[in-house]
Design an enzyme around this catalytic site. Structure first.
Site, short mmCIF file in Angstrom:
data_model
loop_
_atom_site.label_atom_id
_atom_site.label_comp_id
_atom_site.label_asym_id
_atom_site.label_seq_id
_atom_site.Cartn_x
_atom_site.Cartn_y
_atom_site.Cartn_z
N ALA A 162 0.95 -1.27 -0.03
CA ALA A 162 0.00 -0.08 0.00
C ALA A 162 0.95 1.31 0.02
CB ALA A 162 -0.81 -0.09 1.31
N GLY B 247 0.69 -5.43 0.60
CA GLY B 247 -0.59 -5.47 -0.40
C GLY B 247 -0.06 -6.11 -1.59
N GLU C 79 -0.44 -9.64 -0.85
CA GLU C 79 -1.86 -10.05 -0.70
C GLU C 79 -2.63 -10.10 -1.90
OE1 GLU C 79 -1.99 -6.68 2.13
OE2 GLU C 79 -2.74 -7.86 3.69
#
Ligand code: DAK
Length: 262
Positions: A66, A111, A114
């Site tokens: 992120a 992220g 992920e």
């Protein structure tokens, strides 16, 4: 339509999303999430698209997490919204009716790991690096890392990665079952496309049935999973592709799958 944070292309039946913020190592901000969401809706509505590949633009990163410069100013409520938008996108990817391949060409951190885990499987270059480094920032994974990682690599390995904030190499990621295949950087794209084209040659109905049974079956007991499989099998048998595939075998010709349910 051109997007600011991603490059979207379709090559024959294969859709390609490239995360395109190379100056920030393709870090995720809300605008990027919105671009991807928009494209996923287009892909789902386009019957000609049979496979999706996610990759990163540039030499260095798939997605380095992120965007920390965005996250640093979030209030707790804004953070919850950002996290929810991320989760929604991961579920959307995971439940897309076509196969999704993560083609990881460098850093896949936070992220990035992920997103890759929300794909059906992961191909990587030898220089890829994975990790959940959020703990180094005083925060924690927010796009499903604590949940998906433990399901993929087991609780102890997930804890080690999320608690240490350390990175692992492509080979280590392969050893723990996070990625399917590792390639030299110059071969990664070609190999990913080769597999994408194999998947694109199959019937869409049976492809979706396989994906749903494996994913949904994972969350339920064995008996319920087998009931789901029996129903999905019946759907395949009732579909024109089922008849076509088996007739083609008996007639010694290549099947022509249409991807229609009836
Ligand atoms: N965000 C913003 N910018 C980033 C970035 C990131 N995640 N990663 C790299 N960049 C930027 C760098 O700041 C630098 O920008 P300039 O200084 O050139 O302007 C540029 O990309 C190149 O990076 P480096 O100069 O650092 O490149 P190096 O090769 O030296 O190092 C690196 C590469 C990937 C090891 C390093 O950049 C790095 O450690 N990056 C941060 C990786 C990281 O910590 N990722 C996890 C982010 S946290 C949640 C929602 C989501 C999440 C959590 C909670 N809720 C709302 C609850 C998810 C969190 C994360 O993903």
């Amino acid at each position: 339509m051109a997007y600011e944070n991603i490059i979207f292309e379709i090559e024959e039946n294969v859709a390609i999303i490239k995360f395109n913020r190379p100056k920030a190592l393709n870090a995720i901000n809300p605008a990027l999430l919105a671009d991807v969401r928009d494209v996923l809706e287009k892909i789902e509505a386009d019957p000609s698209v049979k496979v999706l590949i996610l990759t990163g633009e540039g030499e260095k990163a798939f997605v380095a997490g992120a965007d920390i410069s965005h996250m640093v100013n979030l209030s707790p409520l804004q953070a919850r919204l950002f996290s929810q938008e991320g989760h929604d996108l991961m579920f959307k990817l995971e439940t897309l009716s076509i196969p999704v391949i993560a083609c990881v060409n460098g850093f896949a951190l936070g992220g990035g790991t992920e997103i890759a885990m929300a794909c059906d499987f992961i191909y990587v270059s030898e220089n890829a690096k994975f990790g959940q480094p959020e703990i180094n920032l005083g925060i924690m994974p927010g796009f499903g890392g604590t949940q998906r990682l433990s399901r993929v690599v087991g609780k102890a390995m997930a804890k080690e990665l999320c608690m240490s904030g350390g990175m692992i190499s492509a080979r280590e990621a392969k050893d723990i079952g996070l990625v399917n295949k590792v390639f030299p950087p110059e071969n990664l794209w070609e190999e990913t496309m080769k597999t994408a084209n194999v998947l694109a040659s199959k019937g869409k109905v049976s492809m979706r049935a396989v994906k749903q049974c494996i994913d949904r079956g994972f969350d339920v007991d064995m008996r319920t999973g087998c009931y789901m499989e029996a129903d999905a099998f019946a759907l395949c048998m009732a579909s024109p592709d089922g008849k076509e595939g088996m007739s083609a075998f008996l007639e010694k010709r290549k099947p022509e799958f249409k991807g229609e349910v009836s």
